[in-house]
Design an enzyme around this catalytic site. Sequence first.
Site, mmCIF file in Angstrom:
data_model
loop_
_atom_site.group_PDB
_atom_site.id
_atom_site.type_symbol
_atom_site.label_atom_id
_atom_site.label_comp_id
_atom_site.label_asym_id
_atom_site.label_seq_id
_atom_site.Cartn_x
_atom_site.Cartn_y
_atom_site.Cartn_z
ATOM 1 N N ARG A 301 -19.645 8.863 -25.988
ATOM 2 C CA ARG A 301 -20.786 9.416 -26.724
ATOM 3 C C ARG A 301 -22.052 8.791 -26.168
ATOM 4 O O ARG A 301 -22.236 7.583 -26.242
ATOM 5 C CB ARG A 301 -20.676 9.056 -28.214
ATOM 6 N N GLU A 303 -24.938 8.268 -27.098
ATOM 7 C CA GLU A 303 -25.961 8.089 -28.129
ATOM 8 C C GLU A 303 -26.760 6.847 -27.823
ATOM 9 O O GLU A 303 -26.185 5.768 -27.669
ATOM 10 C CB GLU A 303 -25.269 7.889 -29.478
ATOM 11 N N ARG A 309 -22.467 -0.762 -34.975
ATOM 12 C CA ARG A 309 -21.214 -0.028 -35.092
ATOM 13 C C ARG A 309 -21.090 1.130 -34.120
ATOM 14 O O ARG A 309 -20.246 1.984 -34.290
ATOM 15 C CB ARG A 309 -21.043 0.478 -36.526
ATOM 16 N N HIS A 310 -21.960 1.155 -33.090
ATOM 17 C CA HIS A 310 -21.857 2.238 -32.117
ATOM 18 C C HIS A 310 -21.596 1.695 -30.733
ATOM 19 O O HIS A 310 -22.200 0.714 -30.303
ATOM 20 C CB HIS A 310 -23.167 3.046 -32.098
ATOM 21 N N GLU A 452 -18.171 4.739 -42.771
ATOM 22 C CA GLU A 452 -17.334 5.896 -42.491
ATOM 23 C C GLU A 452 -16.426 5.619 -41.302
ATOM 24 O O GLU A 452 -16.872 5.110 -40.271
ATOM 25 C CB GLU A 452 -18.229 7.092 -42.177
ATOM 26 N N SER A 455 -13.834 11.482 -40.033
ATOM 27 C CA SER A 455 -14.440 12.724 -40.470
ATOM 28 C C SER A 455 -13.442 13.804 -40.140
ATOM 29 O O SER A 455 -12.967 13.874 -39.006
ATOM 30 C CB SER A 455 -15.731 12.933 -39.693
ATOM 31 N N ARG A 503 -13.559 0.527 -34.738
ATOM 32 C CA ARG A 503 -14.215 0.457 -36.036
ATOM 33 C C ARG A 503 -13.233 0.092 -37.133
ATOM 34 O O ARG A 503 -13.539 -0.698 -38.031
ATOM 35 C CB ARG A 503 -14.868 1.790 -36.356
#
Lengths: 529, 368
Positions: A301, A303, A309-310, A452, A455, A503
């Site tokens: 990803r 991002e 947490r990324h 979270e 998902s 995570r």
Amino acid sequence: MVAGKVDTGVKDDARSKNALKKEAKDAAKLAKKQAAQEAQGKPDEADSAEDHSKGKYGKLEMNASQNKVQRELKRVSDIDTSFANKSVLIRARLHTSRAKGKQCFVVFRQGRSTIQGILTVGDIVSKQMLKFVANISKESIVDVIGKIQNVPNPIESCTQSDVELVCEEVWIVSEAEPRLPLLIDDASRPDSETGEDGLSKVNQETKLDNRFLDLRTPTNQAIYRVEAAVCRFFREALDKQGFVEIHTPKIIPAASEGGANVFKVSYFKTSAYLAQSPQLYKQMAIASDFEKVYTVGAVFRAEDSNTHRHLTEFVGLDLEMSFDSHYHEVMDTIGNMFTEIFKGLKNNYTKEIEQVRKQFPSEEFAFLEPPLKLQFPQAVKMLRDVGIEMGDEDDLSTPNEKLLGRLVKAKYGTDFYMLDKYPLAVRPFYTMPDPKDPKYSNSYDMFMRGEEILSGAQRIHDSAFLTERAKHHGIDLETIKSYIDAFKYGCPPHAGGGIGMERVTMLYLGLDNIRKTSMFPRDPKRLTP
Amino acid sequence: MYRINRSYDIPAQMELPKSMYSVRPVNGQTAGLYSSVNGNSEVTTRKGTLSESNRNSVKDSPKPNSPLDSKSVGKRKRSGSKSPPRNKSPVVKRELHKVGGSKMTNENVNNSFDDAARDAIIGKLEARQKVVIDKLLHLRDILNNLGATAVTASSGGSSAKSEVTSSVEVVVNADPANPPLSVVFLTKLLRDTYGSAAVSLQSYRHSSCQNSLTVNSNLFNKPLDADSKASKTIKVSVIWKRVEDGEPELIVQPSVQAPVTGEANIARYLSRLLPSVYPIHYDTLSWDDIIRVDGALEKAASGVKNLNDLEQQLQNNQPFLCGEATIADFVTFSAVAAYLQKNRKGTEKHPRVAQWLGSCQNLGGFRL
């Protein structure tokens, strides 16, 4: 031997103060040592004449598999009082050594176990041998032969606290350079023990730059064994239910989740992308009659978020399952899988979890069996009751998620719960809407400690309806043509979800940063090691 | 804060702090919180609260020289488990207490309050007080009506299904070695009243729990109907975990309320979720019944040592402990079941207890 300095790279004032203090201490030590040596000056030269321990110590030739030797190596973790007066051979790292006059205390470390070794100048050990051992650099790998003896008072600082190794032979197998970028002891120190009074710690950047040293700490040894266990229990729980493991491609022609968060790679004459999730291929596998599939693989990803947490690359544990009548069948399967993971860790990895808690204190992870299931409107009500203002169809912001986690923990006593029936407006286009209420969808999220981790949703398995929903979201149909095609030739109703392995481990152990659970983490600022 | 026994009278000329409670002097004396004109020895000087003497005097017979008698404001709601509203002592709305509390701080400020302002504030207080008194009168009417209808309502499941007035979600934390069976009884009654599409009972096992459940877990699993469309539901979740002193506790909203501890109190709380005319509802009990029920609840709370007392109590041949079924039966059943778990001898020597157990189980619709 002067202790290796921790090169933390002066980053701020507090650090430089520490470093200055350390330098002052080391300078004083050095001066003292020189003074002592001068006092002993003559005897050092005199003893070089007679060395009765010759042949019992030294540096071994580099092992290029010259000969096969059958010998029995003992594990440090096995050595206890039952070995008293027996001779053992161990291969371990030299953790620390301390020489005083005619004695030298050494700590040998193997994995998470440490044992104290002792050399006393006498019939077996000569002065030269003692000097040699005292000068072996830290972290060198050594072979040691010696006799085990019981100790009257337990040695607090070692894991094998009731025995000690009286060394007779010491050989260096692989020597370490004398100046270490970081000290294992410093890196495994809990934050509560560090501070202005001299005990230093290593900051995260240095740890990550020298990962191969940092990973040697007992805490990290424990963390990655727990992570391996998470993967293992994930596979076991799903295999028991008849799932098939598949492997999906990571080089794909188009962005799967949409948008800007995708890495582009050059692919011969064109370009391709690194997969953001195995979503499309999981569903194709369902359409190909595999019924229940899971996949463990890398997820990329792009991002540009530098949060705790990324990561830009992480390991995703994804599953997809066709169901009979209601997507709750899948949700219950996922919930039970989590319960199995938690129970497995709780029952089989207590030692590892305790080890991690020593350096990073946290509360034990609490969960309910069967897992707690809440509805989205219930969650909104819980938040509104404590004063948060939000609309019925608003997504949960990160602070609200954390607050909700605390509210659920206070009321139900669980760190893990599932939230069902999310509003349709905040979910991707392939999510099946709720047949009874068009505002909501058949989708769910799962949370650990208020963050979270999964998902998921029931997917739309009808190509006509899927096309309609894609149009509604304004997506260019050309880019998802192959996706829609997969459902043209009959596909069973199915649902699924994906979790991030790092995570889950981070939240189970109550750690504060995902880089602690990723062996060689990747984020917007880090590409090595 | 301090209990000062005043052996002297406050002279009339002395300026007492001008608080909201220095109302128009009665009997020509300036009366304030700190007045000891009653001659009562209990005069608390805790700022911001009613003095003990005045509170007591309001409740019991009004003393003629108590200045705050008819104009009593800011009565404290009694802490502890809710007691049935009595006609004599009024039940107070919470906001009034808060209002009283915030107003009381004025006594320290501004001795130079002019009379006009003070009278205005007093006027507002009187208006609020009137509202409270109106509500009390309304409550009294309801109670009088209750007295009439309580007897006529049928026991055990009226055919008319009532509607749940507002959604309730409560959590009961209990030790599985001592399961609170009264919850099973009350949930059954709730399901009978509101329908199984609106009431559910679900049990969970907490990860920290060591003990195993001594009864069948199906007793504690009564989910909503699959096609339930109820917008307002009552959800009771029982979580088996380690609890303090082995006492179960009920949690409603932990951010604003303390938990309800003890099976007796949990039974009272759950019985109040039934419609207020329902006979099991704790507040429908008559005075005598309350005494008997409370007595039985206390006995059950201290644990059952042997069945002799119970056998004795059932001598009067009534089907349940206090005539008709009450929560006392449910909670005592729970305690007796726990006792029987450990004493295999059972009820051989106690036929009446055995009979009573049978009638309870029939009411609850299950067999242990």
